[in-house]
Design an enzyme around this catalytic site. Structure first.
Site, PDB file in Angstrom:
ATOM      1  N   TYR A  35      15.577 137.906  79.253  1.00 15.05           N
ATOM      2  CA  TYR A  35      16.060 139.290  79.307  1.00 15.05           C
ATOM      3  C   TYR A  35      15.826 139.888  80.701  1.00 15.05           C
ATOM      4  O   TYR A  35      16.561 140.760  81.131  1.00 15.05           O
ATOM      5  CB  TYR A  35      15.294 140.160  78.297  1.00 15.05           C
ATOM      6  CG  TYR A  35      15.760 140.100  76.870  1.00 15.05           C
ATOM      7  CD1 TYR A  35      16.678 139.153  76.411  1.00 15.05           C
ATOM      8  CD2 TYR A  35      15.256 141.015  75.944  1.00 15.05           C
ATOM      9  CE1 TYR A  35      17.073 139.125  75.080  1.00 15.05           C
ATOM     10  CE2 TYR A  35      15.648 141.003  74.620  1.00 15.05           C
ATOM     11  CZ  TYR A  35      16.550 140.057  74.193  1.00 15.05           C
ATOM     12  OH  TYR A  35      16.934 140.047  72.870  1.00 15.05           O
ATOM     13  N   CYS A  95       4.201 140.560  81.043  1.00 15.29           N
ATOM     14  CA  CYS A  95       5.292 139.964  80.260  1.00 15.29           C
ATOM     15  C   CYS A  95       4.601 139.131  79.200  1.00 15.29           C
ATOM     16  O   CYS A  95       3.623 138.424  79.508  1.00 15.29           O
ATOM     17  CB  CYS A  95       6.156 139.090  81.177  1.00 15.29           C
ATOM     18  SG  CYS A  95       7.264 137.960  80.303  1.00 15.29           S
ATOM     19  N   THR A  96       5.073 139.201  77.959  1.00 15.46           N
ATOM     20  CA  THR A  96       4.344 138.539  76.876  1.00 15.46           C
ATOM     21  C   THR A  96       4.402 137.013  76.959  1.00 15.46           C
ATOM     22  O   THR A  96       3.633 136.329  76.271  1.00 15.46           O
ATOM     23  CB  THR A  96       4.860 139.018  75.504  1.00 15.46           C
ATOM     24  OG1 THR A  96       6.283 138.849  75.455  1.00 15.46           O
ATOM     25  CG2 THR A  96       4.511 140.480  75.266  1.00 15.46           C
ATOM     26  N   HIS A  97       5.280 136.478  77.796  1.00 11.27           N
ATOM     27  CA  HIS A  97       5.261 135.028  78.030  1.00 11.27           C
ATOM     28  C   HIS A  97       4.034 134.600  78.859  1.00 11.27           C
ATOM     29  O   HIS A  97       3.580 133.465  78.747  1.00 11.27           O
ATOM     30  CB  HIS A  97       6.514 134.589  78.788  1.00 11.27           C
ATOM     31  CG  HIS A  97       7.761 134.470  77.957  1.00 11.27           C
ATOM     32  ND1 HIS A  97       8.436 135.568  77.477  1.00 11.27           N
ATOM     33  CD2 HIS A  97       8.459 133.378  77.549  1.00 11.27           C
ATOM     34  CE1 HIS A  97       9.508 135.154  76.795  1.00 11.27           C
ATOM     35  NE2 HIS A  97       9.546 133.836  76.830  1.00 11.27           N
ATOM     36  N   CYS A 100       7.887 142.508  73.583  1.00  7.37           N
ATOM     37  CA  CYS A 100       8.572 142.169  74.830  1.00  7.37           C
ATOM     38  C   CYS A 100       8.535 143.411  75.717  1.00  7.37           C
ATOM     39  O   CYS A 100       9.025 144.469  75.308  1.00  7.37           O
ATOM     40  CB  CYS A 100      10.019 141.779  74.508  1.00  7.37           C
ATOM     41  SG  CYS A 100      11.046 141.502  75.954  1.00  7.37           S
ATOM     42  N   ASN A 101       7.925 143.280  76.883  1.00  8.73           N
ATOM     43  CA  ASN A 101       7.818 144.431  77.784  1.00  8.73           C
ATOM     44  C   ASN A 101       9.197 144.898  78.237  1.00  8.73           C
ATOM     45  O   ASN A 101       9.452 146.098  78.375  1.00  8.73           O
ATOM     46  CB  ASN A 101       6.998 144.054  79.021  1.00  8.73           C
ATOM     47  CG  ASN A 101       5.540 143.812  78.687  1.00  8.73           C
ATOM     48  OD1 ASN A 101       4.725 144.709  78.791  1.00  8.73           O
ATOM     49  ND2 ASN A 101       5.215 142.603  78.263  1.00  8.73           N
ATOM     50  N   ASP A 133      10.828 139.126  70.270  1.00 11.96           N
ATOM     51  CA  ASP A 133      10.814 138.934  71.734  1.00 11.96           C
ATOM     52  C   ASP A 133      12.116 138.246  72.136  1.00 11.96           C
ATOM     53  O   ASP A 133      12.824 137.686  71.287  1.00 11.96           O
ATOM     54  CB  ASP A 133       9.605 138.065  72.144  1.00 11.96           C
ATOM     55  CG  ASP A 133       9.549 137.855  73.659  1.00 11.96           C
ATOM     56  OD1 ASP A 133       9.704 138.840  74.406  1.00 11.96           O
ATOM     57  OD2 ASP A 133       9.356 136.707  74.098  1.00 11.96           O
ATOM     58  N   SER A 134      12.392 138.255  73.442  1.00 12.53           N
ATOM     59  CA  SER A 134      13.543 137.526  73.947  1.00 12.53           C
ATOM     60  C   SER A 134      13.407 136.026  73.671  1.00 12.53           C
ATOM     61  O   SER A 134      14.400 135.302  73.711  1.00 12.53           O
ATOM     62  CB  SER A 134      13.660 137.727  75.458  1.00 12.53           C
ATOM     63  OG  SER A 134      12.515 137.173  76.089  1.00 12.53           O
ATOM     64  N   GLU A 172       9.895 128.878  78.356  1.00 12.99           N
ATOM     65  CA  GLU A 172      10.794 128.640  77.207  1.00 12.99           C
ATOM     66  C   GLU A 172      10.961 127.140  76.948  1.00 12.99           C
ATOM     67  O   GLU A 172      11.156 126.705  75.820  1.00 12.99           O
ATOM     68  CB  GLU A 172      12.164 129.277  77.447  1.00 12.99           C
ATOM     69  CG  GLU A 172      12.187 130.790  77.281  1.00 12.99           C
ATOM     70  CD  GLU A 172      12.022 131.236  75.835  1.00 12.99           C
ATOM     71  OE1 GLU A 172      12.799 130.795  74.972  1.00 12.99           O
ATOM     72  OE2 GLU A 172      11.088 132.020  75.562  1.00 12.99           O
TER      73      GLU A 172
HETATM   74  N1  DGL Z   1       8.597 138.323  77.102  1.00  6.08           N
HETATM   75  C1  DGL Z   1       9.362 139.313  77.731  1.00  6.08           C
HETATM   76  C2  DGL Z   1       8.570 140.435  78.337  1.00  6.08           C
HETATM   77  O1  DGL Z   1       7.491 140.692  77.878  1.00  6.08           O
HETATM   78  C3  DGL Z   1      10.679 139.048  78.368  1.00  6.08           C
HETATM   79  C4  DGL Z   1      10.837 137.879  79.218  1.00  6.08           C
HETATM   80  C5  DGL Z   1      12.293 137.647  79.551  1.00  6.08           C
HETATM   81  O2  DGL Z   1      13.054 137.352  78.642  1.00  6.08           O
HETATM   82  O3  DGL Z   1      12.632 137.759  80.733  1.00  6.08           O
HETATM   83  O4  DGL Z   1       9.018 141.104  79.236  1.00  6.08           O
END
Ligand code: DGL
Length: 285
Positions: free
Chosen positions: A53, A194-196, A84-85, A21-22, A162
């Site tokens: 990202y 988003c996985t976050h 990461c989406n 992931d990012s 983060e």
């Molecule tokens: N976790 C990421 C996603 O699922 C990216 C978040 C990011 O870095 O902006 O999109």
């Protein structure tokens, strides 16, 4: 459907699964993979030096995804999960053309959300970059006949997560601004695209109670990975002979101590973390 392959040689079956992931978001996917596949060895890579990202040009995300996944393949990973989406939206197609490994991506769970929604109004919270992608546009088009999707970029949330902030005033302020218009539009279901964002689930529930059903695809991704490993004869053996698989590795392109602290805070895992250097390709520097 592909038929299952005979088992690959033991060394290949024992190799780690790379999860990328990012930053810290992919830990929400790792948590589900660890729960479903306790016998697998995992190698997590947080590209936190370049997070978020979602606020980077798409060409950067595509190129960096290729570069980081190349590094994971060089570490001997037997399969990759692009957790990461945003990286999946912009980078997975090129990756699949280049790397001969099973590669599982993630995408916002519009389909399960449409199935779960009674009002047929679904909120989608994802990075602005994911929402702008052609891949997302295709997904939206395929499902828009039946449900209405109210899409919102979660600008500013990833940098807070983060830093380990999943419930403070800044997070709540942003969420309020993003969720209220969805509720006003009649949404009863929210895609965490988003996985976050699964790390914000408790805060969101605290704010909206049961007015929104939360859709997170982590479990579905873990199941898809399991199917792909079986198809390719790559599932790890149950260690009947007591042979230990390699220990999980938690790698970051930023400070190892921060990843270690975050893995403890977010997952309750006592991880040994390491900093790795994955130099940006000259065009990205
Ligand atoms: N976790 C990421 C996603 O699922 C990216 C978040 C990011 O870095 O902006 O999109």
């Amino acid at each position: 459907m592909m038929s299952d392959s005979p088992p690959s040689p033991r060394a290949a079956r024992s190799a780690p699964i790379g999860i990328y992931d990012s930053g810290l978001g992919g830990l929400s996917v790792l948590r589900e993979i660890r729960a479903l596949l306790p016998g697998e060895s995992l190698l997590y890579l947080a590209d936190s030096r370049y997070a978020p990202y979602g606020e980077k040009p798409e060409a950067f995300v595509a190129a960096r995804t290729g570069q980081v996944c190349g590094w994971l393949a060089d570490q001997g990973c037997k399969a990759l999960v692009v957790a990461c989406n945003t990286a999946t939206a912009h980078g997975i197609q090129a990756l699949r053309e280049r790397l001969a490994l099973p590669i599982v991506g993630v995408e916002p769970g519009l389909k399960p959300a449409a199935a779960a929604s009674r009002s047929k109004v679904v909120g989608v919270l994802a990075t602005a970059s994911t929402l702008r992608s052609a891949k997302f546009a295709r997904l939206l088009e395929a499902l828009s006949g039946d449900s209405r999707f109210v899409c919102q970029g979660g600008v500013g949330l990833v940098p807070l997560i983060e830093q380990g902030d999943v419930s403070g005033p800044a997070v709540r302020d942003k969420l309020r601004g993003y969720l209220e218009p969805m509720l006003d539009a009649g949404a009863d279901t929210l895609v965490l695209g988003c996985t976050h964002y699964p790390f914000l689930s408790d805060t969101i529930r605290d704010m909206v109670g049961d007015r929104l059903t939360l859709i997170d695809t982590g479990v579905a991704v873990a199941r898809q990975l399991q199917r792909r490993l079986i198809e390719h004869g790559l599932a790890a053996d149950v260690a009947a002979d007591g042979t230990a698989l390699p220990a999980d590795r938690y790698c970051t392109t930023m400070e190892a101590a921060h990843l270690r602290a975050m893995a403890a805070a977010l997952l309750g895992v006592d991880a040994t973390a390491e900093t790795v250097v994955i130099e940006p390709a000259p065009a990205l520097a």
